[in-house]
Structures are given as structure tokens and as C-alpha cells.
Design a protein around this motif. Structure first.
Motif, PDB file in Angstrom:
ATOM      1  N   GLU A 112      -3.970   5.295   3.080  1.00 41.15           N
ATOM      2  CA  GLU A 112      -2.889   4.396   3.803  1.00 41.15           C
ATOM      3  C   GLU A 112      -1.996   5.548   4.500  1.00 41.15           C
ATOM      4  O   GLU A 112      -1.727   6.495   4.140  1.00 41.15           O
ATOM      5  CB  GLU A 112      -2.147   3.592   2.333  1.00 41.15           C
ATOM      6  CG  GLU A 112      -0.936   2.793   3.094  1.00 41.15           C
ATOM      7  CD  GLU A 112      -1.569   1.350   3.437  1.00 41.15           C
ATOM      8  OE1 GLU A 112      -1.232   0.645   4.230  1.00 41.15           O
ATOM      9  OE2 GLU A 112      -2.669   1.017   2.867  1.00 41.15           O
ATOM     10  N   ASN A 113      -1.307   5.037   5.795  1.00 40.07           N
ATOM     11  CA  ASN A 113      -0.450   5.777   6.521  1.00 40.07           C
ATOM     12  C   ASN A 113       0.398   4.761   6.938  1.00 40.07           C
ATOM     13  O   ASN A 113       0.614   3.504   6.797  1.00 40.07           O
ATOM     14  CB  ASN A 113      -1.254   6.447   7.846  1.00 40.07           C
ATOM     15  CG  ASN A 113      -1.857   5.531   8.743  1.00 40.07           C
ATOM     16  OD1 ASN A 113      -1.602   4.483   8.941  1.00 40.07           O
ATOM     17  ND2 ASN A 113      -2.962   5.915   9.101  1.00 40.07           N
ATOM     18  N   LEU A 114       1.378   5.475   7.762  1.00 36.03           N
ATOM     19  CA  LEU A 114       2.572   4.581   8.194  1.00 36.03           C
ATOM     20  C   LEU A 114       2.156   3.115   9.003  1.00 36.03           C
ATOM     21  O   LEU A 114       2.514   2.070   8.657  1.00 36.03           O
ATOM     22  CB  LEU A 114       3.513   5.373   9.016  1.00 36.03           C
ATOM     23  CG  LEU A 114       4.667   4.647   9.653  1.00 36.03           C
ATOM     24  CD1 LEU A 114       5.759   4.063   8.661  1.00 36.03           C
ATOM     25  CD2 LEU A 114       5.353   5.612  10.625  1.00 36.03           C
ATOM     26  N   LYS A 115       0.967   3.384   9.981  1.00 35.89           N
ATOM     27  CA  LYS A 115       0.976   2.203  10.602  1.00 35.89           C
ATOM     28  C   LYS A 115       0.135   1.350   9.750  1.00 35.89           C
ATOM     29  O   LYS A 115       0.197   0.081  10.069  1.00 35.89           O
ATOM     30  CB  LYS A 115      -0.066   2.883  12.080  1.00 35.89           C
ATOM     31  CG  LYS A 115       0.412   3.733  12.766  1.00 35.89           C
ATOM     32  CD  LYS A 115       1.650   2.872  13.557  1.00 35.89           C
ATOM     33  CE  LYS A 115       2.142   3.875  14.690  1.00 35.89           C
ATOM     34  NZ  LYS A 115       3.131   2.866  15.200  1.00 35.89           N
ATOM     35  N   THR A 116      -0.908   1.813   8.906  1.00 35.41           N
ATOM     36  CA  THR A 116      -1.433   0.711   8.242  1.00 35.41           C
ATOM     37  C   THR A 116      -0.448  -0.062   7.232  1.00 35.41           C
ATOM     38  O   THR A 116      -0.746  -1.336   6.876  1.00 35.41           O
ATOM     39  CB  THR A 116      -2.647   1.075   7.214  1.00 35.41           C
ATOM     40  OG1 THR A 116      -2.375   2.417   6.629  1.00 35.41           O
ATOM     41  CG2 THR A 116      -3.829   1.525   8.231  1.00 35.41           C
ATOM     42  N   ALA A 117       0.442   0.616   6.676  1.00 34.29           N
ATOM     43  CA  ALA A 117       1.372   0.029   5.789  1.00 34.29           C
ATOM     44  C   ALA A 117       2.235  -1.087   6.617  1.00 34.29           C
ATOM     45  O   ALA A 117       2.491  -2.071   6.151  1.00 34.29           O
ATOM     46  CB  ALA A 117       2.416   1.223   5.295  1.00 34.29           C
ATOM     47  N   GLU A 118       2.622  -0.761   7.885  1.00 27.82           N
ATOM     48  CA  GLU A 118       3.405  -1.437   8.696  1.00 27.82           C
ATOM     49  C   GLU A 118       2.717  -2.934   9.010  1.00 27.82           C
ATOM     50  O   GLU A 118       3.098  -3.903   9.003  1.00 27.82           O
ATOM     51  CB  GLU A 118       3.861  -0.746  10.027  1.00 27.82           C
ATOM     52  CG  GLU A 118       5.038   0.081   9.840  1.00 27.82           C
ATOM     53  CD  GLU A 118       5.331   0.772  11.287  1.00 27.82           C
ATOM     54  OE1 GLU A 118       4.407   0.815  12.057  1.00 27.82           O
ATOM     55  OE2 GLU A 118       6.200   1.601  11.207  1.00 27.82           O
TER      56      GLU A 118
END
Length: 52
Positions: free
Chosen positions: A37-43
Motif C-alpha cells: 500500500e502507498n499514499l495513492k492506493t490508500a487515497e
């Protein structure tokens, strides 16, 4: 001949999108079960939840 498939034989629609975008990405996610998971996938997950 039966038209039923086991759960292991089914491919998620997201798998088709991953394969079309990048075969390596598809292999990492769907064969090797590697996902980070990274920032973009979390958003994206949060935005997707808001739609439903």
C-alpha cells in the motif's frame, strides 16, 4: 462438459486490468501475492469507499 469453475480458476477483473497495464505488475500481485500500500492506493481506496 461443465461450465462451472473453481475459485482458483477464476481471475478477478482487476487482474485483467493489471495484465493489460503491465504483465510484471500482474505477476507480482496475482501470482506472487506481493502488494504494498502507498499514499495513492490508500487515497484511491478511500475515494472508492465514498462512491458506495
Amino acid at each position: 462438459m461443465s461450465d462451472t469453475y473453481s475459485e482458483e480458476q477464476l481471475l478477478p477483473l482487476s487482474g485483467i486490468q493489471h495484465f493489460a497495464f503491465c504483465e510484471r505488475q500482474w505477476g507480482l500481485i496475482h501470482l506472487e501475492q506481493q502488494w504494498k500500500e502507498n499514499l495513492k492506493t490508500a487515497e484511491g481506496h478511500i475515494l472508492h469507499e465514498r462512491v458506495h
